[in-house]
Design a protein around this motif. Structure first.
Motif, PDB file in Angstrom:
ATOM      1  N   PHE A  95       0.833  -1.212   0.000  1.00  0.00           N
ATOM      2  CA  PHE A  95       0.000   0.000   0.000  1.00  0.00           C
ATOM      3  C   PHE A  95       0.863   1.257   0.000  1.00  0.00           C
ATOM      4  CE2 PHE A  95      -1.297   3.312   3.015  1.00  0.00           C
ATOM      5  CZ  PHE A  95      -2.408   3.850   2.369  1.00  0.00           C
ATOM      6  N   LYS A  96       1.866   1.305   0.879  1.00  0.00           N
ATOM      7  CA  LYS A  96       2.656   2.523   1.042  1.00  0.00           C
ATOM      8  C   LYS A  96       3.507   2.822  -0.188  1.00  0.00           C
ATOM      9  CE  LYS A  96       5.456   4.893   4.510  1.00  0.00           C
ATOM     10  NZ  LYS A  96       6.131   4.793   5.822  1.00  0.00           N
ATOM     11  N   SER A  97       3.985   1.782  -0.868  1.00  0.00           N
ATOM     12  CA  SER A  97       4.839   2.010  -2.025  1.00  0.00           C
ATOM     13  C   SER A  97       4.039   2.384  -3.275  1.00  0.00           C
ATOM     14  CB  SER A  97       5.685   0.769  -2.311  1.00  0.00           C
ATOM     15  OG  SER A  97       4.852  -0.340  -2.635  1.00  0.00           O
ATOM     16  N   LEU A  98       2.766   1.979  -3.317  1.00  0.00           N
ATOM     17  CA  LEU A  98       1.973   2.188  -4.524  1.00  0.00           C
ATOM     18  C   LEU A  98       0.950   3.312  -4.417  1.00  0.00           C
ATOM     19  CD1 LEU A  98       1.405  -1.559  -5.476  1.00  0.00           C
ATOM     20  CD2 LEU A  98       2.922   0.072  -6.603  1.00  0.00           C
ATOM     21  N   TYR A  99       0.553   3.655  -3.169  1.00  0.00           N
ATOM     22  CA  TYR A  99      -0.418   4.741  -3.024  1.00  0.00           C
ATOM     23  C   TYR A  99       0.312   5.984  -2.563  1.00  0.00           C
ATOM     24  CZ  TYR A  99      -4.644   7.295  -1.691  1.00  0.00           C
ATOM     25  OH  TYR A  99      -5.646   8.232  -1.590  1.00  0.00           O
ATOM     26  N   VAL A 100       0.793   6.756  -3.503  1.00  0.00           N
ATOM     27  CA  VAL A 100       1.575   7.966  -3.208  1.00  0.00           C
ATOM     28  C   VAL A 100       0.709   9.177  -3.539  1.00  0.00           C
ATOM     29  CG1 VAL A 100       3.665   9.261  -3.684  1.00  0.00           C
ATOM     30  CG2 VAL A 100       3.693   6.747  -3.774  1.00  0.00           C
ATOM     31  N   PRO A 101       0.364   9.999  -2.552  1.00  0.00           N
ATOM     32  CA  PRO A 101      -0.506  11.161  -2.818  1.00  0.00           C
ATOM     33  C   PRO A 101       0.192  12.202  -3.684  1.00  0.00           C
ATOM     34  CG  PRO A 101       0.334  11.245  -0.576  1.00  0.00           C
ATOM     35  CD  PRO A 101       0.739   9.904  -1.133  1.00  0.00           C
ATOM     36  N   THR A 102      -0.580  12.914  -4.435  1.00  0.00           N
ATOM     37  CA  THR A 102      -0.047  14.018  -5.248  1.00  0.00           C
ATOM     38  C   THR A 102       0.126  15.252  -4.384  1.00  0.00           C
ATOM     39  OG1 THR A 102      -2.255  14.780  -5.875  1.00  0.00           O
ATOM     40  CG2 THR A 102      -1.227  13.094  -7.263  1.00  0.00           C
ATOM     41  N   GLN A 103       0.783  16.266  -4.912  1.00  0.00           N
ATOM     42  CA  GLN A 103       0.998  17.501  -4.151  1.00  0.00           C
ATOM     43  C   GLN A 103      -0.315  18.201  -3.843  1.00  0.00           C
ATOM     44  OE1 GLN A 103       3.759  19.910  -6.327  1.00  0.00           O
ATOM     45  NE2 GLN A 103       5.539  18.689  -5.737  1.00  0.00           N
ATOM     46  N   GLU A 104      -1.308  17.984  -4.684  1.00  0.00           N
ATOM     47  CA  GLU A 104      -2.598  18.648  -4.462  1.00  0.00           C
ATOM     48  C   GLU A 104      -3.419  17.976  -3.370  1.00  0.00           C
ATOM     49  OE1 GLU A 104      -1.504  17.620  -7.388  1.00  0.00           O
ATOM     50  OE2 GLU A 104      -0.893  19.537  -8.257  1.00  0.00           O
ATOM     51  N   THR A 105      -3.013  16.763  -2.966  1.00  0.00           N
ATOM     52  CA  THR A 105      -3.783  16.015  -1.978  1.00  0.00           C
ATOM     53  C   THR A 105      -3.381  16.427  -0.572  1.00  0.00           C
ATOM     54  OG1 THR A 105      -3.853  14.134  -3.478  1.00  0.00           O
ATOM     55  CG2 THR A 105      -4.456  13.720  -1.199  1.00  0.00           C
ATOM     56  N   ALA A 106      -4.371  16.751   0.253  1.00  0.00           N
ATOM     57  CA  ALA A 106      -4.094  17.081   1.658  1.00  0.00           C
ATOM     58  C   ALA A 106      -3.609  15.823   2.364  1.00  0.00           C
ATOM     59  CB  ALA A 106      -5.355  17.610   2.327  1.00  0.00           C
TER      60      ALA A 106
END
Length: 399
Positions: A189-200
């Motif tokens: 999960f941690k390696s594949l779900y990387v939030p974008t800069q726009e995501t809080a």
């Protein structure tokens, strides 16, 4: 809150809360008898609370922390110090879910740590040393719990370290095989779900279906590394990760249990009742003979002079940062806006100011007190210096 006056009260009573307020000073009869016996042995010649705090500290130290009677006396002695540290620290946090009793209990649980790090030879009182640790403990705990409370499960899972997550799952009572499976799912999960800069980052939403499909593919490909790990679909992986988040949340933000909690299965009695009585006549005589109050007062006066001079030698900007932080209780963001610099710059320069003051204090300790510096001693000095800074910048009108 009514302040305690007599030595019997100071060393044998404990704060009890009703709602968010102190309701009464509860007397522990066993500790009261212990203190009465000691006062009779000393012929009431010593009336200083600091003297008796050092006495019980030395009893505790002599028995390597195994004397619950001395430990309980010291917890009683530090009740008011802990209360005022909790009340003062809470004013800097806009929290509604944590009450004064919550913060008090968080701090008072650190008495063991305080006694282990305290060194009376440094010339500081136990109350001042404890006050610094109480305040630091409450601040760190509130910041951590505030972060835990406002994060979504998915944000929390991205913030938590693997070591802390394993501790959380162990604390939840899960088996080693289950923990290994959950950690594998969490790493995918941690390696594949990387939030974008726009995501809080704190309000990170649930992964979308496409991301779950990628996580599932990675997990089922990597599960050979964990022999006990079963195959899993997205729904199962999501369930496991929610279990991980809940375990981490409970571990990082545990329920508070008062030391005045009634014993389980009993109508009367509290957790502090089971303390044996002890007598230390020879130690009391030795402590009275070795008392050197004037020397400690001189050292404290020198400490004030050293740190005040050190502040005067700092760059004007560092002096301004200390003033804003300790005198005006500004946050780093507010300080950055006032000084027209970046927040990370404020953080670095605040750290730099503290380090320069600590170097002066350490040098004075070596030259004047002939103390050999260790990492533990420097940490202790840092806590004492933090308390000194808070007192030094306190407005003169403060009560």
């Amino acid at each position: 809150m009514r302040s305690r006056q007599s030595l019997l009260e100071i060393f044998s009573t404990f704060l009890q809360f009703e709602g968010d307020r102190v309701s009464v000073w509860a007397i522990d009869a066993r500790l009261r008898r212990s203190m009465q016996q000691c006062l009779q042995q000393s012929d009431n010649s010593e009336t200083s609370g600091n003297f008796w705090a050092l006495y019980w500290y030395k009893v505790w130290q002599e028995d390597e922390g195994n004397d619950p009677n001395s430990f309980a006396h010291l917890i009683a002695y530090l009740q008011e110090t802990c209360y005022w540290s909790a009340q003062k620290t809470m004013t800097n946090f806009a929290l509604t879910q944590y009450t004064l009793p919550d913060c008090f209990q968080v701090a008072i649980s650190k008495v063991q740590k305080i006694l282990s790090g305290f060194n009376p030879q440094q010339g500081f009182s136990l109350q001042n040393y404890a006050s610094a640790i109480f305040a630091s403990t409450i601040r760190d705990t509130l910041r951590q719990r505030q972060e835990v409370d406002i994060c979504t499960n998915w944000a929390l899972l991205r913030k938590v370290s693997q070591k802390r997550l394993i501790e959380s799952l162990q604390n939840a009572g899960l088996s080693a095989e289950t923990i290994a499976t959950y950690i594998l799912a969490w790493n995918c999960f941690k390696s594949l779900y990387v939030p974008t800069q726009e995501t809080a980052t704190r309000k990170l939403p649930r992964p979308d279906e496409a991301t779950w499909a990628v996580i599932e593919q990675r997990y089922n490909a990597d599960r050979r590394q964990v022999p006990s790990a079963p195959a899993a679909q997205p729904e199962t992986l999501e369930k496991w990760l929610n279990v991980c988040a809940q375990a981490a949340r409970s571990y990082l933000n545990p329920n508070l249990v008062s030391i005045n909690t009634p014993k389980a299965g009993q109508d009367t009695g509290e957790l502090l009742d089971d303390v044996p009585e002890s007598s230390r006549e020879s130690l009391l005589a030795d402590l009275i003979a070795d008392e050197e109050d004037q020397t400690r007062q001189d050292q404290r006066s020198q400490l004030n002079q050293i740190l005040e001079a050190a502040i005067g030698q700092l760059d004007p900007e560092l002096q301004a940062i200390l003033h804003l932080y300790y005198r005006e209780n500004c946050t780093q963001q507010q300080m950055a806006e006032r000084l027209d610099i970046k927040q990370y710059t404020v953080s670095r320069r605040l750290t730099k100011a503290r380090e320069q003051l600590l170097k002066k204090l350490a040098l004075w300790s070596q030259e004047t007190l002939h103390i050999s510096l260790t990492s533990a001693l420097l940490q202790s000095m840092s806590l004492v210096m933090e308390e000194w800074l808070q007192q030094h910048y306190k407005p003169s009108s403060s009560v």
